[in-house]
Scaffold this motif. Structure first.
Motif, PDB file in Angstrom:
ATOM      1  N   PRO A  94       0.826  -1.209   0.000  1.00  0.00           N
ATOM      2  CA  PRO A  94       0.000   0.000   0.000  1.00  0.00           C
ATOM      3  C   PRO A  94       0.863   1.264   0.000  1.00  0.00           C
ATOM      4  O   PRO A  94       1.999   1.260   0.487  1.00  0.00           O
ATOM      5  CB  PRO A  94      -0.795  -0.118   1.301  1.00  0.00           C
ATOM      6  CG  PRO A  94      -0.801  -1.576   1.622  1.00  0.00           C
ATOM      7  CD  PRO A  94       0.526  -2.086   1.131  1.00  0.00           C
ATOM      8  N   ASP A 116      -1.553   6.147   2.350  1.00  0.00           N
ATOM      9  CA  ASP A 116      -2.686   5.344   2.823  1.00  0.00           C
ATOM     10  C   ASP A 116      -2.380   4.686   4.166  1.00  0.00           C
ATOM     11  O   ASP A 116      -3.248   4.591   5.032  1.00  0.00           O
ATOM     12  CB  ASP A 116      -3.055   4.271   1.792  1.00  0.00           C
ATOM     13  CG  ASP A 116      -3.703   4.862   0.554  1.00  0.00           C
ATOM     14  OD1 ASP A 116      -4.269   5.967   0.645  1.00  0.00           O
ATOM     15  OD2 ASP A 116      -3.626   4.214  -0.507  1.00  0.00           O
ATOM     16  N   ILE A 128      -5.732   1.708   4.539  1.00  0.00           N
ATOM     17  CA  ILE A 128      -5.009   0.725   3.737  1.00  0.00           C
ATOM     18  C   ILE A 128      -6.007  -0.191   3.023  1.00  0.00           C
ATOM     19  O   ILE A 128      -6.799  -0.868   3.673  1.00  0.00           O
ATOM     20  CB  ILE A 128      -4.077  -0.121   4.626  1.00  0.00           C
ATOM     21  CG1 ILE A 128      -3.167   0.784   5.451  1.00  0.00           C
ATOM     22  CG2 ILE A 128      -3.268  -1.084   3.786  1.00  0.00           C
ATOM     23  CD1 ILE A 128      -2.399   0.057   6.525  1.00  0.00           C
ATOM     24  N   GLY A 157      -3.365  -6.466  -0.560  1.00  0.00           N
ATOM     25  CA  GLY A 157      -2.390  -5.680   0.175  1.00  0.00           C
ATOM     26  C   GLY A 157      -1.510  -6.641   0.955  1.00  0.00           C
ATOM     27  O   GLY A 157      -1.976  -7.697   1.405  1.00  0.00           O
TER      28      GLY A 157
END
Length: 96
Positions: free
Chosen positions: A34, A38, A44, A70
């Motif tokens: 990420p 963020d 995220i 992620g």
């Protein structure tokens, strides 16, 4: 379109499992880091998905679906023994 900080991407679905036919679309799974902004703002994203088809029909052979996780979410999936993470961890090098 792919996430900017893509760490890795693997073939997935029927092409990974060896069950693809001439009618099979292409599927990919990946892991992304990420963006720092963020992370700092606490927003995220867990996943990023895109596809060239839509939900009203089956994908055509030339269409592509992509789902990226992620890094934090992928680690969670792997620690839970989720199939998607295990498949990605053991994808042969020639399919990455």
């Amino acid at each position: 379109m792919r996430p900017k900080n893509l760490i890795c991407e693997t073939v997935f679905g029927s092409h990974l499992y060896g069950t693809a036919t001439e009618q099979s679309d292409r599927d990919y799974c990946g892991i992304f880091l990420p963006a720092a902004q963020d992370i700092l703002l606490g927003r995220i994203p867990r996943t990023f998905s895109e596809g060239s088809g839509d939900d009203t029909r089956k994908n055509a052979p030339d269409e592509v679906d992509r789902q990226c996780f992620g890094l934090h979410h992928f680690v969670r999936l792997a620690s839970q023994g989720q199939t998607v993470a295990i498949d990605m961890l053991f994808t042969p090098a020639e399919l990455t």
